[in-house]
Write an enzyme that holds these catalytic residues in place. Structure first.
Site, PDB file in Angstrom:
ATOM      1  N   HIS A  79       5.362  -4.484  -7.022  1.00  0.00           N
ATOM      2  CA  HIS A  79       5.826  -5.805  -7.445  1.00  0.00           C
ATOM      3  C   HIS A  79       4.916  -6.435  -8.492  1.00  0.00           C
ATOM      4  CE1 HIS A  79       3.066  -7.287  -4.157  1.00  0.00           C
ATOM      5  NE2 HIS A  79       2.897  -8.287  -5.017  1.00  0.00           N
ATOM      6  N   SER A 118      -2.698  -9.074  -4.984  1.00  0.00           N
ATOM      7  CA  SER A 118      -1.781  -7.952  -4.782  1.00  0.00           C
ATOM      8  C   SER A 118      -2.209  -6.732  -5.579  1.00  0.00           C
ATOM      9  CB  SER A 118      -0.363  -8.349  -5.200  1.00  0.00           C
ATOM     10  OG  SER A 118       0.149  -9.349  -4.348  1.00  0.00           O
ATOM     11  N   ASP A 166       6.315  -0.206  -2.196  1.00  0.00           N
ATOM     12  CA  ASP A 166       5.536  -1.184  -2.953  1.00  0.00           C
ATOM     13  C   ASP A 166       4.253  -0.592  -3.538  1.00  0.00           C
ATOM     14  OD1 ASP A 166       5.179  -3.609  -4.166  1.00  0.00           O
ATOM     15  OD2 ASP A 166       4.290  -4.605  -2.417  1.00  0.00           O
TER      16      ASP A 166
END
Length: 421
Positions: free
Chosen positions: A166, A276, A197
């Site tokens: 993402h 992230s 992911d």
């Protein structure tokens, strides 16, 4: 004219032989011993002047009180000036030595208590948090994409970097990374695995320091961890915490997009937007997870912030997927060969809605309608747990399954496979 009762000073008479002359102005005459008025019973005595001393120490002269006194002011002034000069010189030397020694500031104000001086180069224990941070930070990068940033970490000297899918979603060809030393480099996308992911990018730079991988299956709740990344665009940030839980089922994704499932490592290390793709590291400096998701009380993503609930993809899973991407350009997805019912079920367990005739589940004797209650001893609450735990395993792994069929319970072993799509 005289009589026996009236007296006047007799004239100075010549000295009597054998006698003593009268001193000038003396009221006595030289023949006083023949004074007719003398008491005949009184002993005779002659008072002679004391002879001058002829030996012994000389007597101190008696100072004349009326004589002018000697002034000591010049002597006192010289002593005072000498003392002031000596004190000033000593104080100046002491101040210079104190400043050079670091005990007082140049302004003359002493700050803090004096103590052992800090060594020129403070050495940190490699096993301390500071030592781990020093070891790992050179391998952590900030990923810059159009309108957003994320994190990642170098996994090979020739420039491969693992990050979240993402993070690079929608990046196109515009991408770059920056390192902890301030240097930057362009990067390109190698491959993605939206459902897990995980994504891999390649940095246009060589001889990079790669991270050391740990074993995410060997960690335990309570183990200390460090989270690295660029939260809220604050690059080179390190936070600490512990492993809060293992195999925490995560179902994430945007509405209308790909739904991501994984059995995550939960930590209370502070993680925010921008973390992230960054590494979660154990106390030995080994990467055990990829920071991916946070749980927040905010109603929107822009309001999300750390509340001590962060989740990382286990590194054993992320490493396997990254290796597939590097080797083949795409990642394999591990499957059990059955569809499950998710949500809306009050029964504990993952109910199989259908089973592929030639799939792993059918080969193990499972049928549609069976309710799987445990996988490798891990309790299953619903179908989401089953999907996440299966994808954590590598294709070909054999897992133990407990299930319920009607009122009976049974167990079997299933050899998982890779999705052919």
């Amino acid at each position: 004219m005289t009589d026996g009762w009236n007296w006047r000073r007799p004239p100075t008479a010549p000295p009597v032989p054998g006698g003593h002359p009268s001193p000038p102005g003396s009221p006595w005459w030289t023949d006083a011993l023949n004074d007719p008025w003398r008491d005949p019973q009184a002993p005779s005595a002659v008072v002679l002047p004391a002879p001058a001393p002829t030996g012994g120490p000389a007597l101190d002269p008696v100072p004349d009180p009326d004589a002018p006194r000697r002034s000591y002011a010049p002597i006192l002034l010289i002593c005072l000036v000498t003392a002031l000069l000596a004190g000033g010189l000593g104080g100046t030397l002491g101040f210079v030595f104190a400043v050079r020694g670091g005990y007082v500031s140049s302004a003359g104000t002493q700050l803090g208590a004096s103590g052992q001086q800090t060594p020129a180069v403070a050495e940190r224990d490699p096993e301390s948090l500071a030592g781990v941070a020093k070891q790992v930070l050179p391998s952590v990068v900030t990923v810059h994409v159009t309108g957003a940033i994320g994190s990642g970490f170098v996994v090979s000297a020739d420039g491969y970097v693992i990050t979240n899918d993402h993070v690079v979603d929608g990046a196109g060809t515009t991408m770059s990374v920056s390192f902890s030393d301030g240097s930057t480099a362009s990067a390109k996308l190698v491959g993605r695995s939206p459902e897990s992911d995980i994504a891999v990018i390649k940095v246009a730079k060589s001889n990079l320091p790669a991270v050391e991988f740990g074993d995410s299956d060997a960690i335990a709740v309570g183990d200390p961890v460090l989270a690295f990344g660029s939260p809220l665009a604050l690059e080179n940030t390190v936070t600490s915490g512990i492993v809060s839980a293992l195999d925490r089922t995560i179902e994430a994704g945007e509405s209308g997009g790909t739904t991501r499932y994984y059995a995550a490592i939960q930590t209370d290390a502070a993680v925010n937007q921008g973390n992230s793709g960054g590494p979660l590291v154990n106390a030995a400096g080994q990467v055990i997870g990829v920071n991916s998701v946070i749980r927040s009380v905010g109603g929107a993503d822009t309001e999300a912030g750390n509340i001590g609930l962060a989740f990382a993809i286990p590194i054993n899973q992320a490493k396997r997927i990254a290796q597939d991407i590097i080797d083949t350009g795409k990642a394999r997805r591990t499957v059990i060969g059955a569809e499950v019912t998710t949500g809306g079920s009050t029964a504990t367990g993952a109910r199989l809605r259908s089973v592929e005739p030639a799939g792993p589940a059918a080969a193990a004797g499972l049928k549609a309608g069976d309710v799987l209650t445990k996988l490798n001893g891990h309790p299953l609450q619903d179908g989401t747990d089953l999907i996440a735990l299966v994808r954590k395993q590598a294709p070909g792994a054999v897992v133990a399954v407990e299930y319920r069929r009607g009122t009976k319970t049974a167990s079997t072993s299933v050899t998982l496979a890779a999705d052919t799509n």
